[in-house]
Design an enzyme around this catalytic site. Structure first.
Site, PDB file in Angstrom:
ATOM      1  CB  CYS A 152       2.523   2.955   4.762  1.00  0.00           C
ATOM      2  SG  CYS A 152       3.822   3.076   6.013  1.00  0.00           S
ATOM      3  N   GLY A 165       0.789  -1.227   0.000  1.00  0.00           N
ATOM      4  CA  GLY A 165       0.000   0.000   0.000  1.00  0.00           C
ATOM      5  C   GLY A 165       0.821   1.277   0.000  1.00  0.00           C
ATOM      6  CG  HIS A 208      18.517  14.122  33.975  1.00  0.00           C
ATOM      7  ND1 HIS A 208      18.052  15.304  33.463  1.00  0.00           N
ATOM      8  CD2 HIS A 208      19.869  14.247  34.092  1.00  0.00           C
ATOM      9  CE1 HIS A 208      19.073  16.131  33.287  1.00  0.00           C
ATOM     10  NE2 HIS A 208      20.183  15.511  33.662  1.00  0.00           N
TER      11      HIS A 208
END
Length: 461
Positions: free
Chosen positions: A42, A40, A443
């Site tokens: 994509c 398809g 972090h």
């Protein structure tokens, strides 16, 4: 004589291929029909090829700015578009061939190459690529035929060469000056990538800003980033006529002005591939947009026919198409009851830095008039962004003042397309924003600032 199947799937896009395999593995004798390229939009002309181009464009951009990071790159940074295309072709070939091999090797799946048309509510005629006509029928039929690029009907169009999101990916020489008609995410992605490749790029936008469906502050920030990179914007323009001009094209606008370019790209929306399926024979009437209306379980008004992917108008992204497959598979095969009506919409615009959104925008919330809380934070507060020297953008979140549930969130900035999933997951869990606010994040990351953002909520005025 018609050949009977338990199920027929028309189209092998992100929803169709997996659905065909799921149905076969559940014991249903399944026919899968593909008219053109397996995988398809994509795989062939959408996400996969364009993101390989985005990667090449970013590599060029980083190389040009390497000196800012103490890295010395000698000489001019140039882009070989033929090599960019060759890399793209290699990537998509692997995906496309993988889809076809998967389908053909799945027991219970019969693959037909050709164009399918309904001849009745549960009967299909396939004009095969081999020249043969195949007649099929099934109790369950699933339509997954996708969309194609829309090219507006403009005076003089037949006299010039023009590009769409598909054909521009076949260029092997860099456009000297690329004019883009459109202001959507597709237009913006191509504008930035070809500017980074080295082309002069002009965007002809019909309205007064890009991304008309998004909040104005995000749209203006994206425009600012692209303008700084050298993309030219012409707003409130409408193309009235095109004609050849030397080796390129002259684009005449309705304000009597004109622009000359070497190449012209139309990024003006998508047209559903529903006009040549014989849907009237199945009792299916298209809506005014050429889409197939479906209910929450993706069923059409004709019993035994479903529509998934871009053709149903319930989402126009790879992830919505795949989620359509998951919903149908759960309902039809697994005996569950799932509905697309409860789906929280989310998507990203893969400019650099990326823009991503989940749920309602600020504009949506204000239109609803519900009591809400809002918080915004510039990406310059994010350590990861400062360390990378990429501080463009900001993040925004909206919360229902009564229930404390997150109504929507949007982010423009480094790794926004990944960090947005923090919001997506908590929204799907239907948990209050405090669950996310009190979570400990790692972090230094972009996501670690989301709890801080939520701590800044204040009433939406």
């Amino acid at each position: 004589m018609s050949q009977h199947f338990d199920a027929i799937v028309i189209g092998t896009g992100q929803g169709g291929g997996p659905l065909g395999v799921k149905l076969a593995e559940s014991g249903k004798r399944t026919a899968v029909i593909e008219r053109h390229l397996f995988g398809g939009t994509c795989v062939n002309v959408g996400c996969t090829p364009t993101k390989t181009y985005v990667a090449s464009a970013r590599a060029a951009h980083v190389a040009r700015h390497a000196g800012e990071y103490g890295v010395i790159v000698e000489g001019e940074v140039r882009v070989d578009l033929a090599r960019v295309k060759a890399r793209k072709d290699e990537v998509i070939a692997g995906s496309r061939n993988g889809v076809e091999k998967w389908l053909r090797s799945t027991p219970g799946v019969t693959v037909l190459n050709g164009h399918a048309r309904f001849t009745g509510a549960h009967s299909i005629s396939v004009q095969g690529h081999d020249g043969q006509q195949h007649e099929l029928d099934a109790d369950a039929i699933f339509i997954n035929t996708g969309t194609r690029a829309t090219v507006p009907d403009i005076d003089g169009l037949a006299s010039i060469s023009h590009l769409t999101n598909s054909t521009i990916l076949e260029l092997t020489e860099l456009p000297e000056h690329l004019a883009i008609v459109g202001g959507s995410y597709i237009a913006l992605e191509f504008a930035q990538m070809f500017r980074r490749f080295g082309s002069r790029v002009s965007m002809l936008v019909r309205g007064d800003r890009v991304l008309a469906r998004e909040d104005k502050d995000f749209a203006e920030q994206i425009q600012k980033v692209l303008s700084r990179e050298g993309v030219e914007f012409l707003f409130n323009t409408e193309t009235s006529k095109v004609e050849p001009a030397g080796k390129g094209v002259r684009i005449m606008l309705k304000d009597q002005k004109s622009i000359d370019a070497s190449h012209l790209l139309f990024a003006t929306g998508r047209t559903p591939n529903t006009d040549d399926l014989g849907l009237d024979q199945a009792g299916i009437v298209l809506n005014k947009h050429g889409l197939i209306d479906v209910d929450g379980e993706l069923r059409t008004k004709t019993d035994g026919i479903w529509a998934l992917g871009d053709v149903n108008g319930r989402g126009a992204f790879t992830h919505t198409s795949y989620n359509d497959y998951e919903i149908i598979a759960s309902n039809v095969v697994d005996g569950e009851t799932r509905s697309v009506d409860s789906r929280i919409m989310c998507y990203a615009v893969f400019v650099d830095p990326p823009f991503a959104r989940a749920g309602l925008s600020e504009t949506d919330v204000r239109r609803d008039g519900r009591p809400a809380l809002i918080a915004t934070m510039p990406m310059s507060r994010v350590g990861r962004a400062r360390e990378r020297g990429e501080t463009d953008g900001f993040m925004k979140v909206l919360v229902d003042a009564g229930t404390k549930k997150i109504l929507g969130a949007a982010m423009l900035g480094i790794e926004a397309d990944e960090a947005i999933h923090t919001f997506i997951d908590i929204m799907n869990a239907d948990a209050p924003y405090t669950t996310l606010q009190r979570a400990m994040h790692i972090h230094p990351t972009v996501s670690e600032l989301i709890p801080t953002l939520l701590g800044m909520l204040k009433p939406l005025q």
